[in-house]
Scaffold this motif. Structure first.
Motif, PDB file in Angstrom:
ATOM      1  N   PRO A 202       0.841  -1.208   0.000  1.00 62.96           N
ATOM      2  CA  PRO A 202       0.000   0.000   0.000  1.00 62.96           C
ATOM      3  C   PRO A 202       0.868   1.246   0.000  1.00 62.96           C
ATOM      4  O   PRO A 202       2.020   1.231   0.440  1.00 62.96           O
ATOM      5  N   PRO A 203       0.345   2.357  -0.476  1.00 63.03           N
ATOM      6  CA  PRO A 203       1.158   3.576  -0.568  1.00 63.03           C
ATOM      7  C   PRO A 203       1.415   4.186   0.803  1.00 63.03           C
ATOM      8  O   PRO A 203       0.652   3.989   1.748  1.00 63.03           O
ATOM      9  N   ILE A 204       2.513   4.955   0.894  1.00 65.77           N
ATOM     10  CA  ILE A 204       2.827   5.738   2.081  1.00 65.77           C
ATOM     11  C   ILE A 204       2.319   7.138   1.827  1.00 65.77           C
ATOM     12  O   ILE A 204       2.838   7.860   0.966  1.00 65.77           O
ATOM     13  N   SER A 205       1.313   7.551   2.520  1.00 68.83           N
ATOM     14  CA  SER A 205       0.642   8.809   2.238  1.00 68.83           C
ATOM     15  C   SER A 205       1.297   9.951   2.985  1.00 68.83           C
ATOM     16  O   SER A 205       1.637   9.840   4.158  1.00 68.83           O
ATOM     17  N   HIS A 206       1.497  11.075   2.305  1.00 73.11           N
ATOM     18  CA  HIS A 206       1.932  12.317   2.934  1.00 73.11           C
ATOM     19  C   HIS A 206       0.737  13.185   3.320  1.00 73.11           C
ATOM     20  O   HIS A 206       0.871  14.120   4.097  1.00 73.11           O
ATOM     21  N   ASP A 207      -0.415  12.868   2.729  1.00 77.32           N
ATOM     22  CA  ASP A 207      -1.628  13.627   3.031  1.00 77.32           C
ATOM     23  C   ASP A 207      -2.787  12.635   3.005  1.00 77.32           C
ATOM     24  O   ASP A 207      -3.368  12.351   1.966  1.00 77.32           O
ATOM     25  N   GLY A 208      -3.084  12.084   4.160  1.00 79.64           N
ATOM     26  CA  GLY A 208      -4.053  11.003   4.229  1.00 79.64           C
ATOM     27  C   GLY A 208      -5.443  11.403   3.794  1.00 79.64           C
ATOM     28  O   GLY A 208      -6.230  10.569   3.350  1.00 79.64           O
TER      29      GLY A 208
END
Length: 463
Positions: A202-208
């Motif tokens: 899954p992606p690592i979000s900087h802005d969830g």
């Protein structure tokens, strides 16, 4: 020593009349077979006659020279062997040579120096011990300057080559990539086919709040190391952990040069509202594969030291005309820009802003090109800048992705001039100042907005 030699010489001449006659005829100085020649350089150890002379000096006895050797004539048979006169001649010649060597001997005591031998030290030879070094005083804050994280063994420094694909997959859990290579000897190009990927994380979000945390938007960048500038990029596959690409890319490269390169495939997660994040990479040295025969591989992804994707590059040309007071700017092209649209790539354009000191003076921009990350502009712009104000001028170049529905998407920025954003930009501006009336071209790597705002006050004055 001199009186002793003189007395021995007179004693020799008065004792033996025959020898005295030979000496006056200078015939006894002729070289013979038994005559000893002493040639330099001298050996490392002290000669025996010098050791005898030194020991006699310590005991307080008189100096004994080689002239005290008893001159006992030998009676030789007439069958070609030497007579007593020949023996006397040889002995006297040896005496003269040794006397001349003693006259050259320095008055200082001799030192017996052992020669230095280079090579492997054996058990019988003692190594030369170095002198004891003084202990230096270490300041208290010396070890505080070390950064422990630089010396720690992280996952990227492990020996990945010794692990199998199953072990890499279970260790990092970044998924696997399916691709193939084939070299065409007839047309001298290498074809890389990116087929599919599976089990991506899954992606690592900087802005969830703006990103779907359940799915990735992956795409693949392909390049032949060490040349990372001429890379290629697949399309973005939306909201999937098992993307199917099925895309082919061709690299024009000779066969021998291709064998020296390393194929690098980087899987990247597209994020419209922040920087694109690197999921993992696969590197294959092309010298280890059969390029002509070709082949397919499933390779496990490993972590990359590059966490974020580069923003792209911009080719600019600057020219100043002092007589007209005009600063001419040519925006030639850009390549490998950051993709801002999932489906169509990007619609990039460049905004050029002239800043005098800390005041925005003029703004111009190029046309936008649809659906490309490698645009060709070839557009020229001219700004009126008097020569006395040129030193306080700055040019801010910002690349945007055109967006019809909302605000334009920021891609990258550089600042050239008084408040340059880096050494490359300063070098370009300095070259332009030194060569008036001549166009100066240079590639520039785009920087983020935060990086430019931190180092350039001119970047803070523009939008």
């Amino acid at each position: 020593g001199f009186l002793s030699r003189l007395s021995d010489l007179l004693l020799c001449r008065w004792t033996c009349r025959h020898c005295c006659q030979k000496c006056y005829e200078s015939s006894c100085c002729q070289s013979s077979e038994d005559e000893v020649e002493i040639l330099g350089p001298f050996p490392a150890q002290t000669p025996p006659w010098l050791m005898a002379s030194r020991s006699s000096d310590k005991d307080g006895d008189s100096v004994h020279t080689a002239s005290e050797v008893p001159l006992t004539p030998r009676t030789n048979s007439p069958d070609g062997r030497r007579s007593s006169s020949d023996t006397s001649k040889s002995t006297y010649s040896l005496m003269r040579r040794i006397s001349s060597l003693e006259s050259r001997r320095p008055s200082s005591p001799l030192i017996d120096i052992k020669p230095i031998e280079f090579g492997v030290l054996s058990a019988k030879k003692e190594p030369i011990q170095p002198s004891v070094l003084r202990r230096t005083c270490t300041p208290d804050d010396y070890f505080r300057k070390f950064e422990p994280h630089l010396y720690s063994l992280d996952s990227s420094s492990d020996d990945v080559d010794s692990l199998t694909d199953e072990e890499i997959l279970s260790k990092y859990q970044l998924g696997m990539l399916h691709f193939s290579t084939q070299y065409d000897l007839l047309h001298n190009h290498l074809t890389v086919r990116v087929i599919e990927a599976r089990d991506l994380p899954p992606p690592i979000s900087h802005d969830g709040s703006r990103q779907d945390m359940a799915h990735s938007n992956p795409y693949v960048k392909i390049c032949l190391l060490p040349d990372q500038k001429n890379s290629k990029q697949t399309g973005v596959k939306r909201k999937t952990q098992k993307p199917v690409f099925e895309e082919r890319y061709t690299f024009e490269i000779p066969f021998l040069e291709a064998q020296r390169r390393t194929l690098l495939l980087t899987v990247v997660d597209f994020d419209k509202f922040s920087r694109h994040c690197v999921i993992g990479k696969v590197s294959v040295p092309l010298c280890e594969v059969d390029l002509v025969k070709g082949g397919h591989w499933w390779k496990a992804l490993i972590p990359s030291s590059q966490n974020e994707v580069e923003l792209g590059e911009l080719l600019l040309s600057l020219n100043y005309l002092p007589s007209a007071g005009r600063l001419n700017v040519d925006v030639i092209r850009a390549k490998q820009l950051l993709q801002t649209d999932v489906s169509q790539g990007s619609d990039p354009f460049v905004k050029i802003q002239l800043v005098h000191g800390l005041k925005l003076v003029k703004t111009k921009k190029t046309s936008f090109l649809r659906g490309t990350i490698d645009p060709f502009y070839n557009e020229s712009f001219s700004f009126k800048v008097p020569q006395e104000e040129l030193e306080n001028a700055s040019l801010v170049f910002t690349v945007f992705g055109h967006n019809m529905k909302s605000s334009n998407d920021f891609i990258g920025r550089i600042v050239i001039g008084q408040y340059s954003s880096g050494p490359s930009e300063s070098n370009h501006w300095r070259r332009m100042l030194n060569t008036h009336r001549t166009a100066v071209e240079q590639w520039h790597s785009l920087r983020s907005r935060a990086e430019c705002d931190r180092v350039s006050p001119a970047s803070l004055e523009v939008t």
